[in-house]
Enzyme design. Structure first.
Site, PDB file in Angstrom:
ATOM      1  N   GLU A 198       7.357   1.644   5.230  1.00 54.03           N
ATOM      2  CA  GLU A 198       6.999   0.403   5.981  1.00 54.03           C
ATOM      3  C   GLU A 198       7.212  -0.840   5.559  1.00 54.03           C
ATOM      4  OE1 GLU A 198       2.657   1.002   6.606  1.00 54.03           O
ATOM      5  OE2 GLU A 198       2.500  -0.679   7.861  1.00 54.03           O
ATOM      6  N   HIS A 242       0.920  -1.220   0.088  1.00 54.26           N
ATOM      7  CA  HIS A 242      -0.001  -0.043   0.008  1.00 54.26           C
ATOM      8  C   HIS A 242       0.978   1.310  -0.068  1.00 54.26           C
ATOM      9  CE1 HIS A 242       0.357  -0.744   4.356  1.00 54.26           C
ATOM     10  NE2 HIS A 242       0.591   0.670   4.488  1.00 54.26           N
ATOM     11  N   HIS A 255       3.774   7.432   3.243  1.00 55.37           N
ATOM     12  CA  HIS A 255       4.803   6.418   3.222  1.00 55.37           C
ATOM     13  C   HIS A 255       4.365   5.397   2.320  1.00 55.37           C
ATOM     14  CE1 HIS A 255       1.546   4.675   5.927  1.00 55.37           C
ATOM     15  NE2 HIS A 255       1.582   3.633   5.697  1.00 55.37           N
TER      16      HIS A 255
HETATM   17 CO    CO Z   1       0.880   1.898   6.050  1.00 54.09          CO
END
Ligand code: CO
Length: 149
Positions: free
Chosen positions: A136, A8, A87
């Site tokens: 991440e 994502h 992010h």
């Molecule tokens: Co995230």
């Protein structure tokens, strides 16, 4: 360490409700989860699916709204009042192996490994060690959960 799929892209928003309307009405998104609070992280979160192959879902947009002025992303929203990309999140097969890998490279890891919004272990890497991207790292979901596709 082997790079997995782009799970994502995190997008900070001052209003998840406004962002949902944008993804639905302007971009034509049809699969948008209900927003939920992650009180410990100080954020409200929701996921917009992009289509993947064979009816699975592809990379998601993770919409993140600060829960109050003490939220870790409150300052980011102050600096980006309209919202902005926050992010990127890549999957890995084994979160502990990945953590060790980045530690040995001297990359700064932000906090402990913890359970992220998808219910799988995650950690964050400092953007200054990652070519400017807050990154991440997330263990690929196991089994046949909704998020495993
Ligand atoms: Co995230």
């Amino acid at each position: 360490m082997k790079l997995g799929r782009l799970n994502h892209i995190g997008v900070a928003t001052p209003s998840i409700a406004d962002s949902i309307a944008h993804y639905r009405d302007t971009l034509g998104a049809t699969a948008i989860s209900d927003p939920f609070d992650m009180a410990e992280q100080g954020v409200k979160v929701c996921f917009v699916d992009t289509p993947g192959e064979n009816g699975t879902h592809g990379t998601q947009i993770e919409l993140i709204e600060p829960l109050g002025p003490n939220s870790p992303i409150a300052k980011f929203i102050q600096q980006n009042p309209a919202g902005a990309q926050h992010h990127v999140c890549y999957e890995v097969e084994d979160i502990e192996d990945a953590r060790k890998w980045f530690e040995e490279l001297g990359k700064r890891i932000l906090g402990p490994t913890r359970i992220g919004a998808h219910g799988t272990p995650i950690f964050f890497l400092h953007p200054k060690d990652m070519m400017g991207q807050l990154t991440e790292i997330m263990e690929t979901p196991k089994g046949d959960s909704h998020w495993s596709n």
